[in-house]
Write an enzyme that holds these catalytic residues in place. Structure first.
Site, short mmCIF file in Angstrom:
data_model
loop_
_atom_site.label_atom_id
_atom_site.label_comp_id
_atom_site.label_asym_id
_atom_site.label_seq_id
_atom_site.Cartn_x
_atom_site.Cartn_y
_atom_site.Cartn_z
N TRP A 107 37.74 7.91 15.90
CA TRP A 107 37.16 8.11 14.81
C TRP A 107 35.73 7.83 15.01
CZ3 TRP A 107 36.14 4.41 10.45
CH2 TRP A 107 35.85 3.24 10.97
N ASP A 108 35.20 7.28 15.97
CA ASP A 108 33.96 6.80 16.29
C ASP A 108 33.14 8.19 15.97
OD1 ASP A 108 35.70 5.22 17.34
OD2 ASP A 108 34.23 4.32 18.88
N LYS B 111 37.64 -7.90 11.62
CA LYS B 111 37.10 -7.38 13.08
C LYS B 111 35.73 -6.66 12.85
CE LYS B 111 38.48 -4.68 17.25
NZ LYS B 111 39.13 -3.83 17.69
N GLN B 112 35.85 -5.64 12.00
CA GLN B 112 34.67 -4.83 11.51
C GLN B 112 34.73 -4.25 10.06
OE1 GLN B 112 37.15 -2.29 14.33
NE2 GLN B 112 35.78 -0.74 13.58
N GLU C 169 41.32 -4.08 12.69
CA GLU C 169 42.59 -4.04 13.20
C GLU C 169 43.05 -5.45 13.74
OE1 GLU C 169 41.30 -2.22 16.89
OE2 GLU C 169 41.68 -0.09 15.95
C1 BGC Z 1 37.52 -0.48 17.25
C2 BGC Z 1 37.98 0.87 16.67
C3 BGC Z 1 37.24 2.12 17.53
C4 BGC Z 1 37.74 1.58 19.00
C5 BGC Z 1 36.77 2.65 19.90
C6 BGC Z 1 37.98 -0.61 18.65
O1 BGC Z 1 37.78 -1.74 19.06
O2 BGC Z 1 38.48 -1.38 16.38
O3 BGC Z 1 37.50 1.03 15.46
O4 BGC Z 1 37.66 3.02 17.39
O5 BGC Z 1 37.42 0.35 19.32
O6 BGC Z 1 35.38 2.32 19.78
#
Ligand code: BGC
Length: 777
Positions: free
Chosen positions: A357-358, A601-602, A488
């Site tokens: 989804w990035d 995490k984000q 996550e």
């Molecule tokens: C992130 C995801 C991301 C993936 C690839 C993961 O560490 O939590 O949001 O899509 O990395 O960049």
């Protein structure tokens, strides 16, 4: 954190050879052209620590899933962009002794990535174990003009001896992905072919059957004259090389030019692959290295004219943002709708080089503003073309009637992720794909996209949400159970606010889009309803009912959206109170401890506010920011940029700058100790957003370009070009205000700090702004 890269506005420079940094530098000094990418490996033999990496876009291997406990619905494989034949190799021997920096004393070592002109240069002096000294300089690039090719000029000068120089340019197809699940090699050899000055090898991927023909030609020159030397073919399984020897004198330079091409059966008929490769190699040989380099410089000048950000007064920031832009432009060019942007691009193997989804959430804004609309459209078409697979993917999980669940990770549209809490639960990704359609149309005004492609995807996505929610008798509302939000660090949660909100937004946007297409393109609408068996009255009615009755968790007392039902049951600790030696928690804590903690995490709730900020007043944004950010560990590279943009929106320039610093030099300073695995390509687009959407406060709303700018205290000015609906606008922000130049024949509506202006074609606008220079350091 490491600080060995020298500051320079246009170059990335490493001086001195530190073997323990070599894999980091190999990532940083990667070159690519959207079709292929090559890590900053050495041409000559290197027996020290290295990750040899050459990647060909679109060529992947379905590596059988490796998990401890199989669950129904898991994908059979993880698609990996393959480490392909090493085309850069040039073996160098001096009087039979190998040039290998691992066994030599190395002096004056310098690696330099010229971002302005798009090539990598390396030079050093090596003293071999015998005491013989040579000076070497190499220049190489992946051509963005002839995008299936790469070239190298490699010069060797004996410094303290005269002797016999043996050079063996080669292509080595005996390559293994480091991340191979079962320690297998993924390539079989199909053919080998060596002429006196050219060598070709065709390899086929196991299972997927992609053929890649890699070919090379080389010539040797002294004082600009090409030498006619006897050659010897060296071939073995998956390897072709050509060796030649010549007597060399002290201080006399010998230059080897190696021309290479990598052609794949994705782009050429399989039976003509070898002849096409030969033709391609011959064509670049005829052009010659100098002409290719000249074309490369011109092509990069054109790319920079569209996408550069110029920062006056901070060389380190200037270098960093150019590095991010350079790598993004090397990774994706929009030439081919089958390709996409892996989190590591072509610079390493982690994440398999696949699509996340990035792309939609982070990369699309960058390409929208810095390239022709066609480039982003290709990214959208990639998902459109994979809609059938997204429907199949949903069917595998038990959904039906055209519901589409796009994969968390994919190359060809099939899901590859195999952690149940992500594969089955991190379904918010569907929302990012709908959001990208919205973003593309609002930015480009290409409304025809909706009837031609967009609506079909939106209906599939809305159908999925419709089936994924369930009616809660207890709440008398719709709920969404068992999901993972962007954070996550908690899984299987109920009613993740971001996912619930985004699902409603998707259904609402789908309803509006149905109405729009029904009115603006009735014929297309009829065809589509037929194709999709779309019962608009009934389906829209259901979607609307969900939107009107969806449960969106809030905490009234704090005035915040609640990340998920149980978030406040967690022990509430702030990141500032975590001892430094416990971070990053994903390396220091058990997974169980992470899941039970409140650490994020984000951006999660804040990701939703970031997408739809116009729906929230400043106080709401501030309350949520002040609650969630202090609990966020930013252990995804995608995190700081969202916070930078929101902090800027809230007028907290100091924090906006702080977050920006965490993303801008992430790889150049190896902040997360993982640059050796490859660069964080997708988060690089976030760095760009931190400046353009953060510091410049740029938005697109109601057909207008909006700016609410400030300049970080250390900077004197910054400027960038924006492509907006066939206009090109140069934006400069300095201590006095905003200066806009419309370099196109199209007038653009602009809003600066709330005041509206019309920026006519080929005119300038200089506006004094209130908040320009803010002391942030
Ligand atoms: C992130 C995801 C991301 C993936 C690839 C993961 O560490 O939590 O949001 O899509 O990395 O960049």
């Amino acid at each position: 954190m490491k600080q060995y890269i020298k500051a320079d506005e246009w170059k990335i420079i490493e001086e001195g050879f530190v073997p323990s940094y070599n894999k980091i530098s190999e990532s940083i000094f990667s070159v690519g052209n959207g079709r292929m990418g090559q890590r900053g490996n050495f041409e000559e033999t290197y027996t020290g620590e290295t990750l040899q990496g050459n990647y060909i876009a679109g060529v992947y291997y379905p590596d059988k899933t490796r998990v401890g406990w199989w669950k129904n619905g898991y994908p059979e494989y993880f698609a990996k962009v393959l480490n392909a034949a090493n085309w850069i190799g040039i073996r160098v021997q001096i009087d039979g002794e190998e040039l290998d920096l691992h066994t030599c004393t190395v002096e004056s070592f310098r690696r330099e990535l010229n971002m302005q002109e798009g090539y990598l240069q390396r030079s050093f002096t090596a003293t071999l174990p015998s005491g013989k000294q040579v000076a070497v300089t190499s220049t190489r690039f992946c051509s963005i003009v002839d995008d299936e090719t790469g070239v190298i000029s490699y010069s060797v000068t004996p410094l303290n001896f005269s002797g016999l120089l043996t050079i063996t340019p080669f292509i080595d197809g005996d390559i293994k992905n480091q991340d191979s699940n079962y320690d297998e090699k993924f390539w079989d050899e199909i053919s080998r072919d060596v002429h006196p000055s050219g060598a070709f090898i065709t390899l086929r991927t196991k299972k997927t059957g992609f053929d890649v023909c890699s070919g090379m030609h080389f010539c040797v020159t002294q004082r600009g004259e090409q030498l006619d030397l006897p050659t010897e073919a060296i071939t073995k399984e998956k390897f072709v090389g050509i060796s030649c020897s010549l007597a060399v004198k002290a201080n006399e330079e010998t230059v080897i030019y190696k021309y290479a091409a990598n052609l794949s059966s994705e782009n050429h008929p399989r039976e003509q692959l070898l002849s096409a490769c030969e033709m391609q190699v011959n064509a670049i040989v005829a052009k010659g290295f100098d002409m290719m380099l000249q074309e490369q410089k011109e092509a990069w000048a054109a790319k920079w004219a569209e996408s550069d950000i110029v920062i006056d007064g901070d060389v380190s920031a200037q270098q960093a943002i150019r590095f991010n832009i350079f790598q993004l432009n090397q990774t994706y060019t929009g030439e081919d709708a089958r390709l996409n942007i892996g989190p590591k691009g072509f610079t390493g193997e982690k994440y398999g080089g696949s699509t996340y989804w990035d792309t939609e959430a982070y990369c699309v804004p960058f390409y929208l503003a810095t390239a022709d609309a066609r480039v982003t459209k290709q990214l959208l078409l990639y998902r459109y073309n994979q809609l059938g697979k997204a429907i199949e993917n949903a069917e595998k999980l038990g959904f039906n009637k055209g519901a589409a669940l796009y994969p968390m990770v994919t190359i060809n549209g099939e899901e590859c992720h195999n952690e149940w809490e992500i594969t089955f639960e991190e379904i918010h990704r569907n929302g990012a794909i709908a959001y990208a359609i919205y973003n593309y149309i609002r930015y480009t005004d290409d409304k025809s996209y909706m009837a031609d492609y967009g609506l079909e995807v939106l209906i599939g996505i809305a159908r999925f949400w419709n089936q994924r929610v369930n009616w809660s008798e207890a709440r008398k509302q719709y709920v969404m159970l068992g999901v993972t939000g962007p954070n996550e660090y908690e899984n299987n949660v109920n009613n993740n606010w971001y996912t619930n909100m985004l699902a409603c937004w998707c259904m609402d946007y789908a309803i509006q889009s149905v109405q729009f297409v029904r009115e603006s393109a009735p014929d297309k609408f009829r065809t589509l309803t037929h194709k999709l068996q779309f019962n608009d009255a009934e389906e829209i009615g259901k979607w609307q009912h969900i939107i009107d009755n969806m449960y969106l968790p809030v905490d009234e007392e704090r005035g915040i959206f609640l990340q998920q039902d149980g978030f406040l049951d967690k022990e509430q600790i702030l990141v500032k109170d975590l001892p430094a030696d416990q971070r990053p928690i994903n390396q220091k804590w058990s997974w169980d401890r992470i899941l039970r903690s409140c650490f994020i995490k984000q951006a999660d709730v804040l990701q939703g506010i970031f997408f739809f900020e116009e729906n929230y007043d400043l106080d709401t944004i501030r309350r949520n920011f002040d609650f969630y950010e202090p609990r966020t560990v930013h252990e995804s590279s995608l995190s700081p940029c969202v916070h930078a943009v929101l902090a800027a929106k809230l007028g907290d320039e100091r924090r906006a700058y702080e977050f920006y610093l965490r993303t801008a030099r992430l790889d150049l300073n190896d902040y997360n100790n993982d640059t050796e695995d490859g660069l964080h390509i997708t988060s690089m687009a976030g760095t760009w957003m931190s400046i353009v959407h953060g510091f410049a406060g740029m938005r697109v709303q109601n057909d207008r370009l909006i700016f609410n700018p400030f300049i970080p205290g250390k900077w004197k000015a910054f400027s960038f070009n924006i492509a907006f609906r066939s206009a090109i606008i140069n934006v400069q922000i300095n201590k006095e205000g905003v200066h806009l130049i419309n370099r196109s024949a199209k007038a653009v509506n602009i809003t600066i700090e709330g005041k509206e202006y019309l920026l006519n074609a080929h005119t300038k606008l200089d506006i004094k702004t209130e908040k320009v220079n803010v002391e942030v350091v």
